[in-house]
Design a protein around this motif. Structure first.
Motif, PDB file in Angstrom:
ATOM      1  N   ASP A   9      -4.410  56.128  61.142  1.00 48.32           N
ATOM      2  CA  ASP A   9      -5.265  55.811  59.997  1.00 48.32           C
ATOM      3  C   ASP A   9      -6.372  54.888  60.506  1.00 48.32           C
ATOM      4  O   ASP A   9      -6.153  53.701  60.722  1.00 48.32           O
ATOM      5  CB  ASP A   9      -4.435  55.128  58.913  1.00 48.32           C
ATOM      6  CG  ASP A   9      -5.269  54.690  57.707  1.00 48.32           C
ATOM      7  OD1 ASP A   9      -6.508  54.836  57.736  1.00 48.32           O
ATOM      8  OD2 ASP A   9      -4.684  54.174  56.735  1.00 48.32           O
ATOM      9  N   SER A  10      -7.560  55.426  60.683  1.00 48.45           N
ATOM     10  CA  SER A  10      -8.660  54.638  61.258  1.00 48.45           C
ATOM     11  C   SER A  10      -9.206  53.605  60.277  1.00 48.45           C
ATOM     12  O   SER A  10      -9.839  52.633  60.695  1.00 48.45           O
ATOM     13  CB  SER A  10      -9.788  55.572  61.718  1.00 48.45           C
ATOM     14  OG  SER A  10     -10.284  56.344  60.636  1.00 48.45           O
ATOM     15  N   LYS A  11      -8.970  53.811  58.987  1.00 47.59           N
ATOM     16  CA  LYS A  11      -9.471  52.853  58.002  1.00 47.59           C
ATOM     17  C   LYS A  11      -8.723  51.523  58.106  1.00 47.59           C
ATOM     18  O   LYS A  11      -9.327  50.449  58.021  1.00 47.59           O
ATOM     19  CB  LYS A  11      -9.334  53.425  56.584  1.00 47.59           C
ATOM     20  CG  LYS A  11      -9.858  52.479  55.509  1.00 47.59           C
ATOM     21  CD  LYS A  11      -9.585  53.034  54.103  1.00 47.59           C
ATOM     22  CE  LYS A  11     -10.402  54.272  53.827  1.00 47.59           C
ATOM     23  NZ  LYS A  11     -10.226  54.734  52.415  1.00 47.59           N
ATOM     24  N   THR A  12      -7.421  51.580  58.302  1.00 42.43           N
ATOM     25  CA  THR A  12      -6.613  50.364  58.381  1.00 42.43           C
ATOM     26  C   THR A  12      -6.148  50.064  59.799  1.00 42.43           C
ATOM     27  O   THR A  12      -5.405  49.103  60.017  1.00 42.43           O
ATOM     28  CB  THR A  12      -5.384  50.485  57.468  1.00 42.43           C
ATOM     29  OG1 THR A  12      -4.599  51.610  57.889  1.00 42.43           O
ATOM     30  CG2 THR A  12      -5.797  50.676  56.021  1.00 42.43           C
ATOM     31  N   ASN A  13      -6.571  50.891  60.761  1.00 40.08           N
ATOM     32  CA  ASN A  13      -6.180  50.718  62.162  1.00 40.08           C
ATOM     33  C   ASN A  13      -4.656  50.699  62.289  1.00 40.08           C
ATOM     34  O   ASN A  13      -4.072  49.846  62.947  1.00 40.08           O
ATOM     35  CB  ASN A  13      -6.774  49.429  62.739  1.00 40.08           C
ATOM     36  CG  ASN A  13      -6.730  49.402  64.263  1.00 40.08           C
ATOM     37  OD1 ASN A  13      -6.908  50.429  64.913  1.00 40.08           O
ATOM     38  ND2 ASN A  13      -6.473  48.243  64.837  1.00 40.08           N
ATOM     39  N   ASP A  14      -4.025  51.691  61.674  1.00 41.78           N
ATOM     40  CA  ASP A  14      -2.571  51.727  61.593  1.00 41.78           C
ATOM     41  C   ASP A  14      -2.064  53.109  62.000  1.00 41.78           C
ATOM     42  O   ASP A  14      -2.708  54.130  61.741  1.00 41.78           O
ATOM     43  CB  ASP A  14      -2.127  51.405  60.161  1.00 41.78           C
ATOM     44  CG  ASP A  14      -0.651  51.145  60.033  1.00 41.78           C
ATOM     45  OD1 ASP A  14       0.012  50.974  61.070  1.00 41.78           O
ATOM     46  OD2 ASP A  14      -0.151  51.096  58.885  1.00 41.78           O
ATOM     47  N   LYS A  34       0.879  55.956  61.550  1.00 46.93           N
ATOM     48  CA  LYS A  34       1.783  56.335  60.469  1.00 46.93           C
ATOM     49  C   LYS A  34       2.629  57.538  60.864  1.00 46.93           C
ATOM     50  O   LYS A  34       2.124  58.509  61.440  1.00 46.93           O
ATOM     51  CB  LYS A  34       0.988  56.672  59.197  1.00 46.93           C
ATOM     52  CG  LYS A  34       0.220  55.483  58.608  1.00 46.93           C
ATOM     53  CD  LYS A  34      -0.577  55.890  57.380  1.00 46.93           C
ATOM     54  CE  LYS A  34      -1.309  54.690  56.769  1.00 46.93           C
ATOM     55  NZ  LYS A  34      -2.111  55.083  55.581  1.00 46.93           N
ATOM     56  N   SER A  51       4.687  52.772  58.257  1.00 46.85           N
ATOM     57  CA  SER A  51       3.509  52.088  58.783  1.00 46.85           C
ATOM     58  C   SER A  51       3.924  51.209  59.956  1.00 46.85           C
ATOM     59  O   SER A  51       4.826  50.375  59.829  1.00 46.85           O
ATOM     60  CB  SER A  51       2.864  51.227  57.682  1.00 46.85           C
ATOM     61  OG  SER A  51       2.005  50.247  58.240  1.00 46.85           O
ATOM     62  N   ALA A  82       2.114  48.933  61.186  1.00 40.40           N
ATOM     63  CA  ALA A  82       1.621  47.585  60.883  1.00 40.40           C
ATOM     64  C   ALA A  82       2.651  46.769  60.104  1.00 40.40           C
ATOM     65  O   ALA A  82       2.814  45.568  60.330  1.00 40.40           O
ATOM     66  CB  ALA A  82       0.312  47.662  60.104  1.00 40.40           C
ATOM     67  N   THR A  83       3.363  47.412  59.177  1.00 38.69           N
ATOM     68  CA  THR A  83       4.351  46.695  58.365  1.00 38.69           C
ATOM     69  C   THR A  83       5.768  46.861  58.882  1.00 38.69           C
ATOM     70  O   THR A  83       6.648  46.065  58.559  1.00 38.69           O
ATOM     71  CB  THR A  83       4.298  47.175  56.906  1.00 38.69           C
ATOM     72  OG1 THR A  83       4.704  48.565  56.850  1.00 38.69           O
ATOM     73  CG2 THR A  83       2.898  47.040  56.332  1.00 38.69           C
ATOM     74  N   GLU A 142      -5.800  58.359  55.619  1.00 39.25           N
ATOM     75  CA  GLU A 142      -6.554  57.207  55.125  1.00 39.25           C
ATOM     76  C   GLU A 142      -6.357  57.020  53.636  1.00 39.25           C
ATOM     77  O   GLU A 142      -5.933  55.957  53.170  1.00 39.25           O
ATOM     78  CB  GLU A 142      -8.042  57.361  55.464  1.00 39.25           C
ATOM     79  CG  GLU A 142      -8.354  57.256  56.949  1.00 39.25           C
ATOM     80  CD  GLU A 142      -9.844  57.248  57.210  1.00 39.25           C
ATOM     81  OE1 GLU A 142     -10.630  57.239  56.229  1.00 39.25           O
ATOM     82  OE2 GLU A 142     -10.247  57.255  58.391  1.00 39.25           O
ATOM     83  N   ASP A 143      -6.678  58.039  52.864  1.00 39.01           N
ATOM     84  CA  ASP A 143      -6.610  57.941  51.398  1.00 39.01           C
ATOM     85  C   ASP A 143      -5.270  58.407  50.842  1.00 39.01           C
ATOM     86  O   ASP A 143      -5.012  58.251  49.638  1.00 39.01           O
ATOM     87  CB  ASP A 143      -7.738  58.758  50.767  1.00 39.01           C
ATOM     88  CG  ASP A 143      -9.116  58.275  51.223  1.00 39.01           C
ATOM     89  OD1 ASP A 143      -9.275  57.053  51.386  1.00 39.01           O
ATOM     90  OD2 ASP A 143     -10.006  59.116  51.427  1.00 39.01           O
TER      91      ASP A 143
END
Length: 426
Positions: free
Chosen positions: A190-195, A197, A222, A224-225, A281-282
């Motif tokens: 996900d390039s929007k959040t740099n994550d 998935k 995720s 990231a989380t 992303e969305d």
């Protein structure tokens, strides 16, 4: 020596003075130098000083290195190969011996004749699979997503970066509870959040029972989380294909979205196969129709994979059908599906064809940067074939039905996650 000559000056730098000198370089200059080093050297540089370590472990530096690695035209292909004793033990459900899964990078260019670039000998998951062999979900920015899900009772997932020798074991997916279900898994960025998935698509019940409308539940992990959660999108009304179909590629990550072949029921067609697209992303769904065909099951057993910035589907061949490659020429135009080749069988039938007899045809494993197809012959040899000139090159590699090939970019992803990622020795 003339009296007017300047005196000779000699200076012997101590290690401490050299460290101070290097630390005094502006961060942008130091970054410019470090991103050009081999990854092993970059990791060694984290021991030079606290300044260097802080710079290298900064997410901005890791992103800069990834951008440099992606754009330096060092095209690489990842091969996952399973030695014959490992395959035989897995197929016979015997204990796994010393033979490990092999992961190696090969140069994907027209000059070096497909030389091996490096090989990751320290496979950290040997004998840790409930199944015996891992399924490679996909690769993205240096991460390899591995699924230990060929045994339905042991769904373990890993994100592994062999370049930095770190991996993350995902928590147990909350969607997998008691009862019958069909699962498909995708992996991307996900390039929007740099994550990064991992997405699990679950159809509960018997998906072929169309007396009851089925839908897809979607769980998103995720990096990231470090947690799974339910996707926010409305559940699509369709059924996914099971990941245990090991000889097919079931997902493709292209243009920031996951693509997988699903089927649904309409008033006109009982089994309508199409490409389900999930934007990372969305987190919204859309559909790409497959070409119309008189046989409603024609698209049931197809592989889907990336073809440049678009997608392609590969239809295996039988005695009455040659294997076909279909490419979506214009990604934004669903009507641009084009059948680009019918691959010839690699060996003639040894007996008259019947509805149950399958001609020994090649299977498609991946596409090279040049557009050539990497195929595995019925004798498990891996070859590269130019789809226009029909020229064939033997790559000198023996595969199996569990072979996996995909483009690969070396990266430092996971290097900055000491509390999450598990390291293992160099």
């Amino acid at each position: 020596m003339s009296d007017n000559s300047p005196p000779e000056v000699s200076k012997s730098w101590t290690e401490e003075e050299e460290a101070i000198l290097w630390d005094s370089l502006p961060p942008e200059i130091l970054t410019h130098i470090l991103v050009r080093l081999p990854i092993k050297s970059i990791i060694t540089c984290t021991c030079v000083s606290k300044t260097w370590k802080s710079l290298i472990l900064n997410p901005t530096f890791i992103s800069t290195h990834l951008h440099h690695s992606s754009s330096n035209n060092n095209n690489l292909l990842l091969f996952r190969l399973c030695p014959k004793p490992l395959v035989e033990a897995f197929d016979d459900m015997d204990p796994i011996g010393d033979e490990k899964e092999v992961y190696a990078l090969h140069r994907d260019d027209m000059i070096t004749n497909f030389d091996q670039y490096t090989r990751f000998d320290d496979f950290p998951f040997h004998r840790k699979s409930c199944s015996g062999i891992f399924r490679v979900v996909g690769t993205c920015n240096g991460l390899i997503c591995l699924a230990d899900d060929l045994n339905d009772h042991c769904p373990n997932f890993y994100l592994w970066n062999p370049c930095v020798k770190k991996y993350v074991r995902l928590p147990f997916p909350y969607l997998l509870t008691a009862g019958f279900y069909t699962v498909a898994v995708g992996f991307g960025f996900d390039s929007k959040t740099n994550d990064y998935k991992v997405v699990m698509f679950v159809t509960r019940g018997y998906s072929h029972d169309h007396e009851v409308e089925v839908e897809v539940e979607v769980g998103v992990y995720s990096l990231a989380t470090g947690k799974w959660r339910e996707a926010t999108a409305e559940r699509p009304k369709c059924a996914v294909r099971n990941t245990v179909i090991v000889d097919l590629r079931l997902q493709a990550f292209v243009n920031g979205a996951l693509h997988l072949v699903c089927h649904k029921t309409t008033p006109e067609i009982r089994f309508l196969y199409f490409v389900l697209v999930f934007d990372l992303e969305d987190e919204v769904f859309r559909e790409i129709p497959l070409p119309k065909h008189s046989d409603m099951f024609f698209w049931k057993w197809v592989s889907i994979m990336a073809f440049g910035n678009s997608i392609a589907v590969f239809k295996p061949g039988y005695s009455v059908n040659t294997p076909d490659i279909w490419v979506l020429k214009n990604y934004s135009d669903a009507s641009s599906w084009t059948k680009i080749i019918s691959l010839d069988a690699q060996a003639p039938p040894q007996r008259p064809p019947s509805r149950f007899y399958r001609v020994k045809t090649p299977s498609l494993k991946a596409f090279r940067k040049s557009g050539e197809a990497i195929l595995q012959t019925h004798k498990k040899r891996l070859i590269s074939k130019d789809l226009e000139t029909k020229e064939v090159k033997d790559l000198g590699i023996t595969g199996s039905k569990y072979s996996f090939v995909d483009s690969y970019v070396q990266s430092l992803v996971l290097l900055d996650k000491p509390d999450l990622a598990n390291p293992y020795p160099y």
